[in-house]
Enzyme design. Structure first.
Site, PDB file in Angstrom:
ATOM      1  N   ARG A   1       0.820  -1.211   0.000  1.00  0.00           N
ATOM      2  CA  ARG A   1       0.000   0.000   0.000  1.00  0.00           C
ATOM      3  C   ARG A   1       0.853   1.260   0.000  1.00  0.00           C
ATOM      4  O   ARG A   1       0.438   2.297  -0.539  1.00  0.00           O
ATOM      5  CB  ARG A   1      -0.909  -0.027   1.240  1.00  0.00           C
ATOM      6  CG  ARG A   1      -1.889   1.141   1.335  1.00  0.00           C
ATOM      7  CD  ARG A   1      -2.720   1.037   2.615  1.00  0.00           C
ATOM      8  NE  ARG A   1      -3.703   2.094   2.722  1.00  0.00           N
ATOM      9  CZ  ARG A   1      -4.960   2.015   2.294  1.00  0.00           C
ATOM     10  NH1 ARG A   1      -5.368   0.897   1.704  1.00  0.00           N
ATOM     11  NH2 ARG A   1      -5.801   3.012   2.444  1.00  0.00           N
ATOM     12  N   TYR A   2       2.024   1.205   0.614  1.00  0.00           N
ATOM     13  CA  TYR A   2       2.879   2.387   0.735  1.00  0.00           C
ATOM     14  C   TYR A   2       4.222   2.183   0.036  1.00  0.00           C
ATOM     15  O   TYR A   2       5.253   2.660   0.488  1.00  0.00           O
ATOM     16  CB  TYR A   2       3.106   2.713   2.218  1.00  0.00           C
ATOM     17  CG  TYR A   2       1.830   2.919   2.995  1.00  0.00           C
ATOM     18  CD1 TYR A   2       0.854   3.814   2.544  1.00  0.00           C
ATOM     19  CD2 TYR A   2       1.580   2.207   4.155  1.00  0.00           C
ATOM     20  CE1 TYR A   2      -0.332   3.989   3.244  1.00  0.00           C
ATOM     21  CE2 TYR A   2       0.399   2.387   4.873  1.00  0.00           C
ATOM     22  CZ  TYR A   2      -0.553   3.273   4.413  1.00  0.00           C
ATOM     23  OH  TYR A   2      -1.725   3.452   5.102  1.00  0.00           O
TER      24      TYR A   2
ATOM     25  N   THR B   1      35.372 -12.450   2.819  1.00  0.00           N
ATOM     26  CA  THR B   1      34.469 -12.892   3.867  1.00  0.00           C
ATOM     27  C   THR B   1      33.064 -12.412   3.541  1.00  0.00           C
ATOM     28  O   THR B   1      32.878 -11.527   2.686  1.00  0.00           O
ATOM     29  CB  THR B   1      34.924 -12.371   5.244  1.00  0.00           C
ATOM     30  OG1 THR B   1      34.134 -12.983   6.267  1.00  0.00           O
ATOM     31  CG2 THR B   1      34.785 -10.862   5.346  1.00  0.00           C
ATOM     32  N   SER B   2      32.081 -12.973   4.223  1.00  0.00           N
ATOM     33  CA  SER B   2      30.687 -12.662   3.889  1.00  0.00           C
ATOM     34  C   SER B   2      30.390 -11.175   3.960  1.00  0.00           C
ATOM     35  O   SER B   2      29.666 -10.629   3.114  1.00  0.00           O
ATOM     36  CB  SER B   2      29.743 -13.417   4.839  1.00  0.00           C
ATOM     37  OG  SER B   2      29.908 -14.800   4.699  1.00  0.00           O
TER      38      SER B   2
ATOM     39  N   HIS C   1       1.805  29.783  18.938  1.00  0.00           N
ATOM     40  CA  HIS C   1       1.021  29.027  19.924  1.00  0.00           C
ATOM     41  C   HIS C   1      -0.372  28.702  19.383  1.00  0.00           C
ATOM     42  O   HIS C   1      -1.297  28.440  20.156  1.00  0.00           O
ATOM     43  CB  HIS C   1       0.904  29.790  21.249  1.00  0.00           C
ATOM     44  CG  HIS C   1       2.209  30.246  21.806  1.00  0.00           C
ATOM     45  ND1 HIS C   1       3.024  29.428  22.552  1.00  0.00           N
ATOM     46  CD2 HIS C   1       2.858  31.429  21.685  1.00  0.00           C
ATOM     47  CE1 HIS C   1       4.116  30.094  22.898  1.00  0.00           C
ATOM     48  NE2 HIS C   1       4.050  31.301  22.375  1.00  0.00           N
TER      49      HIS C   1
ATOM     50  N   GLN D   1      35.999  -6.007  10.087  1.00  0.00           N
ATOM     51  CA  GLN D   1      35.399  -6.989   9.182  1.00  0.00           C
ATOM     52  C   GLN D   1      34.092  -6.471   8.608  1.00  0.00           C
ATOM     53  O   GLN D   1      33.517  -7.077   7.717  1.00  0.00           O
ATOM     54  CB  GLN D   1      35.167  -8.329   9.899  1.00  0.00           C
ATOM     55  CG  GLN D   1      34.797  -9.464   8.946  1.00  0.00           C
ATOM     56  CD  GLN D   1      34.861 -10.823   9.602  1.00  0.00           C
ATOM     57  OE1 GLN D   1      35.753 -11.080  10.389  1.00  0.00           O
ATOM     58  NE2 GLN D   1      33.921 -11.684   9.279  1.00  0.00           N
TER      59      GLN D   1
ATOM     60  N   SER E   1     -15.931   9.876   4.286  1.00  0.00           N
ATOM     61  CA  SER E   1     -16.351   9.143   5.483  1.00  0.00           C
ATOM     62  C   SER E   1     -17.350   8.076   5.093  1.00  0.00           C
ATOM     63  O   SER E   1     -18.202   8.300   4.227  1.00  0.00           O
ATOM     64  CB  SER E   1     -16.985  10.106   6.509  1.00  0.00           C
ATOM     65  OG  SER E   1     -17.663   9.396   7.536  1.00  0.00           O
ATOM     66  N   SER E   2     -17.262   6.917   5.760  1.00  0.00           N
ATOM     67  CA  SER E   2     -18.227   5.850   5.490  1.00  0.00           C
ATOM     68  C   SER E   2     -19.581   6.167   6.103  1.00  0.00           C
ATOM     69  O   SER E   2     -20.600   5.608   5.696  1.00  0.00           O
ATOM     70  CB  SER E   2     -17.706   4.520   6.047  1.00  0.00           C
ATOM     71  OG  SER E   2     -17.573   4.590   7.459  1.00  0.00           O
TER      72      SER E   2
ATOM     73  N   ARG F   1     -14.863  15.989   4.008  1.00  0.00           N
ATOM     74  CA  ARG F   1     -13.669  16.129   3.159  1.00  0.00           C
ATOM     75  C   ARG F   1     -12.476  16.191   4.114  1.00  0.00           C
ATOM     76  O   ARG F   1     -12.128  17.253   4.617  1.00  0.00           O
ATOM     77  CB  ARG F   1     -13.751  17.402   2.307  1.00  0.00           C
ATOM     78  CG  ARG F   1     -14.803  17.338   1.200  1.00  0.00           C
ATOM     79  CD  ARG F   1     -15.130  18.714   0.642  1.00  0.00           C
ATOM     80  NE  ARG F   1     -14.023  19.352  -0.023  1.00  0.00           N
ATOM     81  CZ  ARG F   1     -13.960  19.595  -1.342  1.00  0.00           C
ATOM     82  NH1 ARG F   1     -14.950  19.217  -2.120  1.00  0.00           N
ATOM     83  NH2 ARG F   1     -12.935  20.216  -1.862  1.00  0.00           N
TER      84      ARG F   1
ATOM     85  N   SER G   1      20.136  -8.254  11.400  1.00  0.00           N
ATOM     86  CA  SER G   1      18.691  -8.482  11.368  1.00  0.00           C
ATOM     87  C   SER G   1      17.924  -7.169  11.340  1.00  0.00           C
ATOM     88  O   SER G   1      16.903  -7.045  10.642  1.00  0.00           O
ATOM     89  CB  SER G   1      18.263  -9.316  12.583  1.00  0.00           C
ATOM     90  OG  SER G   1      18.687  -8.703  13.790  1.00  0.00           O
TER      91      SER G   1
END
Length: 436
Positions: free
Chosen positions: A4-5, A96-97, A144, A215, A265-266, A272, A310
């Site tokens: 969706r995004y 190396t990896s 403000h 590394q 709006s439903s 709006r 990760s």
């Protein structure tokens, strides 16, 4: 990444096929350099390119191998060997990896930055166009949330333009900082691979060699990159919130474009709602949420650990994809924004001239009244206007203490709206380089 995004161009950077293609290019360019140095046969390097350059890597097969090996790079290399054949034994020599993973990530971040820079350019173009369109459209400035003094709607947009110009510069700098390559082997000493291999791969991939990589490529670079995305998101939310406030029914100075057939709006057919800028506000929060793990990834054990990995696999795609979508949505909002100058003027007039109080205050001090007395005189005439008990200019003209210092004409002159806008051109020249 949530479809969706997500826009396709940015999403494609993070697709597995793209990632494996970049992994292959890193390995193949390294093989070229190793061949030139005489470490592996030149025919082997040529074969690696010839057999895998146009290959479509089997993602399912790589995943199958990884389920056994528990190692993504080894799984890829095993699949690559199935494509290349015996010469694949010369792939990844001395590497190396992290050499593959970190260099690939930085290639992806550079490509993502290029898209984001183009996104900001679109937003800047929209802001500039609308700013000049409304350069002299008067509206109330608020502090403000309360009416303060007049500004122009063009100045509001010019402020956003200046902010996003700074954000573009920050992103260009962040792109440069993250555009490094590491092909330095285990613990980054080049013990098993010549530094010239890194130089060759870096040039081929559009990067610079990492001066010292242990590394892994140092994560302060990535932290700055994602912190920059967070700042951009905050600027975007600031602009979104401004529009949301201006669209409130009681204000209605500007409004998101409402297309034919759109529903607000439903339950309530008349609505709006500022759904686009509300959406941008939420997406901006998500981009900023990824800054903290990026900062925490700087802290790794010794020469390397994978505690960063990760987190990066999640926020790398998500942050760039989300910001890309939100920036394009914001550009569209500005391009189509409905502006209501009549309502701006109506709101300017709501407080019966109180927005000119400072001019009266200054005029009284210049005519000899102390600042303390001047403030009291102005305030005592302003407070009834707040209560709806009169017109500010009329009250001032009927105040005998004020008339000791100012004539009716001098009071009336302080209510000139144009006085507040006399330096708009100066500000525009500073922001855009030209006032026209």
């Amino acid at each position: 990444m949530i479809p969706r995004y997500t826009r396709p161009e940015m999403a494609s950077i993070w697709e597995p096929q793209t990632r494996f293609k970049i992994w292959f290019e890193i390995e193949a360019h390294a093989a070229d350099a190793l061949a030139e140095l005489g470490t592996i046969p030149k025919d082997a390097a040529k074969t690696i390119w010839a057999k895998a350059k146009d290959a479509t890597f089997n993602v399912d097969r790589i995943d199958e191998i990884e389920r056994e090996t528990k190692h993504d790079v080894i799984a890829f290399l095993t699949h690559l060997a199935e494509i290349v054949g015996p010469e694949a034994r010369f792939v990844h020599q001395g590497m190396t990896s992290s050499d593959v993973l970190d260099t690939c990530l930085n290639v992806q971040l550079v490509r993502a930055a290029d898209i984001l820079i183009a996104d900001i350019d679109r937003l800047l173009a929209a802001l500039k166009t609308r700013a000049f369109e409304h350069k002299m459209t008067p509206t109330i400035g608020r502090s403000h949330g309360i009416h303060a003094e007049p500004v122009t709607f063009g100045l509001k947009l010019a402020f956003a333009y200046a902010e996003f110009t700074r954000n573009r510069e920050r992103l260009v700098a962040a792109r440069k900082e993250v555009a490094t390559c590491a092909i330095s082997g285990a613990v980054g000493t080049f013990a098993q691979i010549d530094p010239r291999v890194e130089e060759h791969v870096a040039k081929a991939m559009g990067l610079e060699p990492e001066p010292i990589s242990t590394q892994v490529i140092p994560r302060d670079r990535h932290a700055m990159y994602f912190a920059t995305l967070g700042v951009i998101a905050s600027s975007m939310e600031r602009l979104a919130v401004e529009i949301r406030h201006m669209q409130r029914t009681e204000v209605l100075e500007a409004e998101e474009f409402f297309s034919e057939g759109q529903k607000g709006s439903s339950a309530m057919p008349h609505k709006r709602n500022p759904v686009l800028t509300e959406n941008i506000t939420g997406l901006s929060r998500m981009v900023r949420a990824y800054v903290t793990p990026a900062l925490e990834n700087v802290v790794l054990w010794h020469e390397r650990d994978i505690s960063h990995s990760s987190a990066e696999r999640m926020f790398g795609p998500d942050a760039t994809v989300t910001l890309d979508f939100a920036l394009n949505r914001m550009a569209g909002v500005i391009e189509k924004l409905l502006v209501y100058p009549a309502n701006m003027q109506k709101n300017l007039d709501r407080l019966g001239g109180l927005v000119h109080s400072q001019r009266v205050l200054i005029a009284l001090t210049q005519k000899g009244a102390s600042r303390e007395d001047s403030y009291k005189l102005v305030q005592r005439n302003a407070m009834p206007v707040w209560r709806g008990e009169g017109d500010f200019q009329t009250l001032l003209k009927n105040d005998a203490d004020v008339k000791k210092y100012l004539t009716d004409d001098e009071i009336a002159e302080k209510f000139d709206l144009g006085y507040h806008l006399k330096h708009v051109d100066t500000i525009f020249k500073r922001v855009f380089g030209s006032a026209s």
